[in-house]
Design a protein around this motif. Structure first.
Motif, PDB file in Angstrom:
ATOM      1  N   ALA A  95       1.411  -1.478  -0.132  1.00 48.42           N
ATOM      2  CA  ALA A  95       0.039   0.060   0.003  1.00 48.42           C
ATOM      3  C   ALA A  95       0.829   0.967  -0.188  1.00 48.42           C
ATOM      4  CB  ALA A  95      -0.942  -0.473   0.992  1.00 48.42           C
ATOM      5  N   VAL A  96       0.831   2.044  -0.393  1.00 53.73           N
ATOM      6  CA  VAL A  96       1.249   3.144  -1.223  1.00 53.73           C
ATOM      7  C   VAL A  96       0.352   4.992  -0.992  1.00 53.73           C
ATOM      8  CG1 VAL A  96       2.580   4.228  -3.198  1.00 53.73           C
ATOM      9  CG2 VAL A  96       3.340   1.883  -2.499  1.00 53.73           C
ATOM     10  N   SER A  97       1.225   5.607   0.196  1.00 54.52           N
ATOM     11  CA  SER A  97       0.653   6.938   0.064  1.00 54.52           C
ATOM     12  C   SER A  97       1.378   8.000  -0.291  1.00 54.52           C
ATOM     13  CB  SER A  97      -0.587   6.632   1.080  1.00 54.52           C
ATOM     14  OG  SER A  97       0.082   7.353   2.463  1.00 54.52           O
ATOM     15  N   PRO A  98       1.285   9.458   0.109  1.00 57.33           N
ATOM     16  CA  PRO A  98       1.888  10.208  -0.059  1.00 57.33           C
ATOM     17  C   PRO A  98       2.196  10.805   1.704  1.00 57.33           C
ATOM     18  CG  PRO A  98      -0.487  10.880  -1.596  1.00 57.33           C
ATOM     19  CD  PRO A  98      -0.555   9.513  -0.620  1.00 57.33           C
ATOM     20  N   ASP A  99       1.980   9.842   2.205  1.00 57.49           N
ATOM     21  CA  ASP A  99       2.039  10.168   3.893  1.00 57.49           C
ATOM     22  C   ASP A  99       3.269   9.817   4.073  1.00 57.49           C
ATOM     23  OD1 ASP A  99      -0.484  11.066   4.716  1.00 57.49           O
ATOM     24  OD2 ASP A  99      -0.752   8.555   5.865  1.00 57.49           O
ATOM     25  N   ALA A 100       3.887  11.081   4.542  1.00 56.15           N
ATOM     26  CA  ALA A 100       5.855  10.495   5.377  1.00 56.15           C
ATOM     27  C   ALA A 100       4.996   9.156   6.548  1.00 56.15           C
ATOM     28  CB  ALA A 100       6.287  11.124   6.531  1.00 56.15           C
ATOM     29  N   PRO A 101       6.789   8.747   6.558  1.00 54.48           N
ATOM     30  CA  PRO A 101       6.807   7.849   6.822  1.00 54.48           C
ATOM     31  C   PRO A 101       6.343   7.292   8.857  1.00 54.48           C
ATOM     32  CG  PRO A 101       8.677   7.831   5.864  1.00 54.48           C
ATOM     33  CD  PRO A 101       8.180   9.119   5.979  1.00 54.48           C
ATOM     34  N   GLU A 102       7.052   8.971   9.536  1.00 53.93           N
ATOM     35  CA  GLU A 102       5.846   8.460  10.445  1.00 53.93           C
ATOM     36  C   GLU A 102       4.343   8.239  10.518  1.00 53.93           C
ATOM     37  OE1 GLU A 102       7.148  13.376   9.488  1.00 53.93           O
ATOM     38  OE2 GLU A 102       8.198  10.742   9.597  1.00 53.93           O
ATOM     39  N   ASN A 103       3.687   9.269   9.522  1.00 58.62           N
ATOM     40  CA  ASN A 103       2.248   8.853   9.348  1.00 58.62           C
ATOM     41  C   ASN A 103       2.175   7.401   9.271  1.00 58.62           C
ATOM     42  OD1 ASN A 103       1.644  11.460  10.472  1.00 58.62           O
ATOM     43  ND2 ASN A 103       1.966  12.610   8.672  1.00 58.62           N
ATOM     44  N   LEU A 104       3.015   7.065   8.412  1.00 55.94           N
ATOM     45  CA  LEU A 104       2.068   5.004   7.865  1.00 55.94           C
ATOM     46  C   LEU A 104       2.635   4.609   9.007  1.00 55.94           C
ATOM     47  CD1 LEU A 104       5.210   5.057   5.031  1.00 55.94           C
ATOM     48  CD2 LEU A 104       2.417   5.429   5.285  1.00 55.94           C
ATOM     49  N   LYS A 105       3.442   4.670   9.617  1.00 59.66           N
ATOM     50  CA  LYS A 105       3.503   4.216  11.375  1.00 59.66           C
ATOM     51  C   LYS A 105       2.339   4.179  11.981  1.00 59.66           C
ATOM     52  CE  LYS A 105       7.269   2.765  14.091  1.00 59.66           C
ATOM     53  NZ  LYS A 105       7.077   0.857  12.976  1.00 59.66           N
ATOM     54  N   ILE A 106       1.857   5.505  12.244  1.00 60.52           N
ATOM     55  CA  ILE A 106       0.852   5.481  12.770  1.00 60.52           C
ATOM     56  C   ILE A 106      -0.622   5.360  11.952  1.00 60.52           C
ATOM     57  CG2 ILE A 106      -1.246   7.476  13.455  1.00 60.52           C
ATOM     58  CD1 ILE A 106       1.196   9.384  13.291  1.00 60.52           C
ATOM     59  N   THR A 107      -0.304   5.053  11.026  1.00 54.82           N
ATOM     60  CA  THR A 107      -1.889   4.057  10.542  1.00 54.82           C
ATOM     61  C   THR A 107      -1.733   2.795  10.356  1.00 54.82           C
ATOM     62  OG1 THR A 107      -1.465   5.679   8.795  1.00 54.82           O
ATOM     63  CG2 THR A 107      -2.840   3.710   8.517  1.00 54.82           C
ATOM     64  N   GLU A 108      -0.390   2.297  10.511  1.00 51.62           N
ATOM     65  CA  GLU A 108      -0.103   0.530  11.215  1.00 51.62           C
ATOM     66  C   GLU A 108      -0.531   0.504  12.135  1.00 51.62           C
ATOM     67  OE1 GLU A 108       3.736  -0.880   8.449  1.00 51.62           O
ATOM     68  OE2 GLU A 108       3.305  -0.331  10.604  1.00 51.62           O
ATOM     69  N   GLU A 109      -0.218   1.170  13.046  1.00 52.14           N
ATOM     70  CA  GLU A 109      -0.555   1.391  14.557  1.00 52.14           C
ATOM     71  C   GLU A 109      -2.227   1.288  14.843  1.00 52.14           C
ATOM     72  OE1 GLU A 109       2.133   3.412  16.907  1.00 52.14           O
ATOM     73  OE2 GLU A 109       3.885   1.891  16.289  1.00 52.14           O
ATOM     74  N   ASP A 110      -2.976   2.259  14.479  1.00 50.07           N
ATOM     75  CA  ASP A 110      -4.050   2.934  14.436  1.00 50.07           C
ATOM     76  C   ASP A 110      -5.081   1.445  13.947  1.00 50.07           C
ATOM     77  OD1 ASP A 110      -5.790   3.865  15.646  1.00 50.07           O
ATOM     78  OD2 ASP A 110      -6.474   5.115  13.386  1.00 50.07           O
ATOM     79  N   LYS A 111      -5.070   1.022  12.422  1.00 52.98           N
ATOM     80  CA  LYS A 111      -5.573  -0.022  12.579  1.00 52.98           C
ATOM     81  C   LYS A 111      -5.443  -1.196  11.785  1.00 52.98           C
ATOM     82  CE  LYS A 111      -8.397   3.266  10.617  1.00 52.98           C
ATOM     83  NZ  LYS A 111      -9.139   3.422  12.235  1.00 52.98           N
ATOM     84  N   SER A 112      -4.260  -1.789  12.851  1.00 52.31           N
ATOM     85  CA  SER A 112      -3.507  -2.938  13.416  1.00 52.31           C
ATOM     86  C   SER A 112      -3.521  -3.641  11.474  1.00 52.31           C
ATOM     87  CB  SER A 112      -4.447  -4.091  13.837  1.00 52.31           C
ATOM     88  OG  SER A 112      -4.675  -2.967  14.960  1.00 52.31           O
ATOM     89  N   ILE A 113      -2.824  -2.667  10.876  1.00 53.31           N
ATOM     90  CA  ILE A 113      -2.395  -3.233   9.629  1.00 53.31           C
ATOM     91  C   ILE A 113      -1.319  -4.189   9.664  1.00 53.31           C
ATOM     92  CG2 ILE A 113      -1.508  -2.186   6.524  1.00 53.31           C
ATOM     93  CD1 ILE A 113      -4.491  -1.793   7.640  1.00 53.31           C
ATOM     94  N   ARG A 114      -0.761  -5.445   8.611  1.00 53.29           N
ATOM     95  CA  ARG A 114       0.104  -5.771   9.249  1.00 53.29           C
ATOM     96  C   ARG A 114       0.980  -6.024   7.575  1.00 53.29           C
ATOM     97  NH1 ARG A 114      -4.147  -9.139  11.136  1.00 53.29           N
ATOM     98  NH2 ARG A 114      -4.049 -10.030   9.444  1.00 53.29           N
ATOM     99  N   TYR A 115       0.703  -6.069   6.633  1.00 52.28           N
ATOM    100  CA  TYR A 115       0.499  -5.696   5.020  1.00 52.28           C
ATOM    101  C   TYR A 115       1.773  -4.644   5.306  1.00 52.28           C
ATOM    102  CZ  TYR A 115      -3.581  -3.328   4.261  1.00 52.28           C
ATOM    103  OH  TYR A 115      -4.698  -2.415   3.500  1.00 52.28           O
ATOM    104  N   LYS A 116       2.892  -4.181   4.364  1.00 54.39           N
ATOM    105  CA  LYS A 116       3.149  -3.082   3.659  1.00 54.39           C
ATOM    106  C   LYS A 116       3.079  -1.935   3.279  1.00 54.39           C
ATOM    107  CE  LYS A 116       6.770  -6.720   2.327  1.00 54.39           C
ATOM    108  NZ  LYS A 116       7.160  -7.105   1.317  1.00 54.39           N
ATOM    109  N   LEU A 117       2.659  -0.463   3.913  1.00 54.11           N
ATOM    110  CA  LEU A 117       2.867   0.664   3.845  1.00 54.11           C
ATOM    111  C   LEU A 117       4.603   1.176   3.364  1.00 54.11           C
ATOM    112  CD1 LEU A 117      -0.155   1.263   6.931  1.00 54.11           C
ATOM    113  CD2 LEU A 117      -0.637   0.051   4.682  1.00 54.11           C
ATOM    114  N   TYR A 118       3.709   1.810   2.269  1.00 55.68           N
ATOM    115  CA  TYR A 118       5.223   2.685   1.939  1.00 55.68           C
ATOM    116  C   TYR A 118       4.914   4.401   1.814  1.00 55.68           C
ATOM    117  CZ  TYR A 118       7.267  -1.432   1.300  1.00 55.68           C
ATOM    118  OH  TYR A 118       8.883  -2.780   1.508  1.00 55.68           O
ATOM    119  N   SER A 119       5.758   5.184   2.200  1.00 52.85           N
ATOM    120  CA  SER A 119       5.959   6.337   1.382  1.00 52.85           C
ATOM    121  C   SER A 119       5.724   6.383   0.364  1.00 52.85           C
ATOM    122  CB  SER A 119       6.121   7.156   2.303  1.00 52.85           C
ATOM    123  OG  SER A 119       6.423   9.008   2.391  1.00 52.85           O
ATOM    124  N   ASP A 120       5.276   7.232  -0.716  1.00 50.26           N
ATOM    125  CA  ASP A 120       6.299   8.479  -1.974  1.00 50.26           C
ATOM    126  C   ASP A 120       5.749   9.865  -1.640  1.00 50.26           C
ATOM    127  OD1 ASP A 120       6.583   8.589  -4.799  1.00 50.26           O
ATOM    128  OD2 ASP A 120       4.634   8.613  -5.391  1.00 50.26           O
TER     129      ASP A 120
END
Length: 194
Positions: A95-120
């Motif tokens: 999953a790719v979004s314009p979010d910076a890495p630190e905001n990806l971490k928030i999304t991962e933790e908040d939504k309990s996402i286990r797959y890969k989130l990447y910043s573009d």
């Protein structure tokens, strides 16, 4: 010197002008085309080449607007519910979004996402995929903040691409209406038939 400055300004303005004003005006890459290689940042702020990530196994390449978007969060959660079935079919989720890495971490933790989130965050991959459009004015401050100052006002049309390990697009779903997403169950049915 003045000529060089003029050329640089002209090139800069033409690059901006090539980004559509509206999501309905995007020109995405097509099935059978290659996804461009790009450097993306993980939630841990490590750099990864998209080609290296895709080389591991076929990928479900999901583009979303950001962790601030309730429709995106609902979609990420819906995909999370079918993740184990997607993996058992031999695919990975990227999953790719314009979010910076630190905001990806928030999304991962908040939504309990286990797959890969990447910043573009700078939007280079989003632009190269042909799914970038100029964000409405009310998003400019938010995008700047959430991207760590790298996003100068573009959003991706939420999209799902199924991509081979060599980077060839096998399937795509692109909808300019950000409130309408490809459901996890429909994605599973598609993956079973590819």
């Amino acid at each position: 010197m003045k000529q060089l400055l003029f050329v640089l300004l002209l090139l800069g303005n033409s690059a901006i002008a090539q980004i559509p004003e509206l999501p309905e005006q995007v020109s995405p890459l097509l099935i059978g085309e290659q996804v461009p290689d790009a450097e993306l940042k993980s939630a841990n702020n490590t750099t990864h080449k998209l080609s290296d990530v895709l080389a591991e196994k076929p990928g479900v390449l999901l583009f979303y607007r950001g962790g601030w978007c309730p429709y995106c969060n609902a979609h990420l959660s819906d995909i999370q519910e079918v993740e184990s079935e997607i993996i058992s079919l031999g695919y990975q989720i990227i999953a790719v979004s314009p979010d910076a890495p630190e905001n990806l971490k928030i999304t991962e933790e908040d939504k309990s996402i286990r797959y890969k989130l990447y910043s573009d965050a700078d939007g280079e991959l989003i632009k190269a995929m042909g799914i970038a459009f100029k964000a409405p004015g009310q998003y400019s401050g938010l995008l700047n903040e959430k991207s760590g100052g790298l996003n100068k006002g573009i959003l991706p049309v939420p999209s799902v691409f199924v991509v081979s390990p060599s980077g060839k697009i096998l399937f795509e779903y692109i909808n300019p209406d950000y409130s309408t997403r490809l459901s996890g169950k429909l994605l599973l049915a598609i993956l079973k038939n590819l």
